[in-house]
Design a protein around this motif. Structure first.
Motif, mmCIF file in Angstrom:
data_model
loop_
_atom_site.group_PDB
_atom_site.id
_atom_site.type_symbol
_atom_site.label_atom_id
_atom_site.label_comp_id
_atom_site.label_asym_id
_atom_site.label_seq_id
_atom_site.Cartn_x
_atom_site.Cartn_y
_atom_site.Cartn_z
ATOM 1 N N ASP A 1 4.357 0.672 1.743
ATOM 2 C CA ASP A 1 3.673 -0.294 1.102
ATOM 3 C C ASP A 1 2.970 -1.485 2.143
ATOM 4 O O ASP A 1 1.745 -1.858 1.676
ATOM 5 N N LEU A 2 3.331 -1.425 3.294
ATOM 6 C CA LEU A 2 2.563 -2.229 4.109
ATOM 7 C C LEU A 2 1.425 -1.745 4.625
ATOM 8 O O LEU A 2 0.330 -2.183 4.743
ATOM 9 N N GLN A 3 1.577 -0.210 4.636
ATOM 10 C CA GLN A 3 0.511 0.534 5.126
ATOM 11 C C GLN A 3 -0.760 0.489 4.065
ATOM 12 O O GLN A 3 -1.853 0.343 4.388
ATOM 13 N N THR A 4 -0.228 0.615 2.740
ATOM 14 C CA THR A 4 -1.143 0.609 1.851
ATOM 15 C C THR A 4 -2.088 -0.814 1.527
ATOM 16 O O THR A 4 -3.172 -0.979 1.412
ATOM 17 N N GLU A 5 -0.950 -1.802 1.825
ATOM 18 C CA GLU A 5 -1.641 -3.402 1.897
ATOM 19 C C GLU A 5 -2.471 -3.508 2.931
ATOM 20 O O GLU A 5 -3.726 -4.159 2.929
ATOM 21 N N ALA A 6 -2.295 -2.943 4.214
ATOM 22 C CA ALA A 6 -3.354 -3.094 5.321
ATOM 23 C C ALA A 6 -4.654 -2.167 4.924
ATOM 24 O O ALA A 6 -5.713 -2.867 5.182
ATOM 25 N N ALA A 7 -4.455 -1.035 4.455
ATOM 26 C CA ALA A 7 -5.532 -0.411 4.114
ATOM 27 C C ALA A 7 -6.577 -1.069 3.097
ATOM 28 O O ALA A 7 -7.924 -0.934 3.227
ATOM 29 N N ALA A 8 -5.892 -1.852 2.109
ATOM 30 C CA ALA A 8 -6.549 -2.422 0.844
ATOM 31 C C ALA A 8 -7.278 -3.600 1.643
ATOM 32 O O ALA A 8 -8.414 -4.158 1.012
ATOM 33 N N SER A 9 -6.599 -4.444 2.569
ATOM 34 C CA SER A 9 -7.333 -5.643 3.268
ATOM 35 C C SER A 9 -8.617 -5.352 4.154
ATOM 36 O O SER A 9 -9.086 -6.363 4.348
ATOM 37 N N MET A 10 -8.662 -4.016 4.739
ATOM 38 C CA MET A 10 -9.696 -3.670 5.402
ATOM 39 C C MET A 10 -11.005 -4.193 4.973
ATOM 40 O O MET A 10 -11.302 -3.489 3.952
ATOM 41 N N PRO A 11 -11.842 -4.828 5.534
ATOM 42 C CA PRO A 11 -13.514 -5.060 4.810
ATOM 43 C C PRO A 11 -14.282 -3.760 4.987
ATOM 44 O O PRO A 11 -13.929 -2.931 5.602
ATOM 45 N N GLU A 12 -14.788 -3.829 3.804
ATOM 46 C CA GLU A 12 -16.019 -2.502 3.824
ATOM 47 C C GLU A 12 -16.877 -2.507 4.970
ATOM 48 O O GLU A 12 -17.376 -3.881 5.259
#
Length: 266
Positions: A233-244
């Protein structure tokens, strides 16, 4: 925890010791007496086992380890089997003094055992006299028996699971000294002092020991699954918060990257 009182009953967990062999501190866990033998209150066993289960599950969920300890004959194969199943550490032969309180020295013995294992397989022994090889193999076997279950234990465990507190008194003293929580099976002749999570039950019958140990090993496995899910879940959240990534504008034709056009005066 998927366990029922009938399973404890069928495994003989309710049978205590003879009434002339008991510890008065265990009175609160005793249901009654039958034919000169104390009967353990299995309702309390269920409650205490559930408490221990939840504790171990939550402990492992935060990446702490568990050390299973049981050197009495009935427990030896069960300790190794259940600890191995849940990928945790175990001691099922001799408890070496300082296993917890002097872990640094124990680690030195483990390192020595690992080096001897390498020498055994890489041909080093072929260059030594036969008498020396026999001596080394005897020492390697002794180290392996006592330390193989903790060969990868680099730091102190988060708790101990003990099959018989009367047999493992040194381990219990070390754990208490370091304030490491204890989960233990307590028969009617046991001393509950110093045990954080007592589980009243027959500590002599292999079937009963197996049932309790396997339940606690299941708690470890559930804790590992919770930890793995949290990390995902943390990895998913981290990936989602990365700016495009914003593509850079191409340089005008004839200009190198970084060069700018200077307008002529006037």
């Amino acid at each position: 925890m998927n366990l029922h009182v009938k399973e404890l009953l069928d495994a003989g967990v309710h049978f205590g010791h003879q009434t002339n062999r008991w510890n008065p501190k265990m009175k609160k866990f005793i249901y009654g007496e039958r034919n000169g033998v104390y009967i353990i209150d299995l309702q309390q066993t269920m409650v205490r086992l559930r408490n221990a289960y939840n504790f171990i599950r939550d402990l492992v969920a935060i990446r702490e380890s568990v050390l299973f300890v049981g050197t009495k004959r009935q427990a030896v194969p069960l300790i190794e089997e259940e600890a191995t199943r849940c990928q945790m550490f175990y001691v099922n032969q001799r408890w070496l003094g300082g296993m917890l309180t002097n872990l640094k020295t124990i680690r030195q013995s483990i390192d020595k055992m690992k080096k001897m294992d390498i020498a055994h397989g890489d041909g080093t022994y072929e260059q030594l006299p036969k008498k020396e090889v026999l001596r080394l193999e005897k020492e390697r076997g002794k180290l392996s028996r006592n330390l193989s279950g903790v060969r990868n234990m680099d730091v102190l465990p988060g708790c101990l699971v003990v099959a018989d507190t009367r047999v493992e008194q040194i381990a219990i003293k070390e754990a208490n000294r370091l304030e490491i929580p204890l989960v233990a099976i307590l028969d009617t002749n046991s001393d509950p002092d110093g045990v954080s999570y007592p589980i009243p039950g027959n500590d002599d019958a292999a079937k009963g020991i197996r049932l309790i140990l396997s339940t606690l090993a299941d708690a470890v496995i559930e804790g590992q699954q919770i930890n793995a899910t949290r990390r995902e879940d943390l990895q998913t959240e981290a990936a989602a918060s990365m700016p495009e990534e914003i593509p850079s504008s191409p340089s005008p034709i004839g200009l190198e990257p970084g060069e700018t056009i200077i307008a002529p005066p006037g």
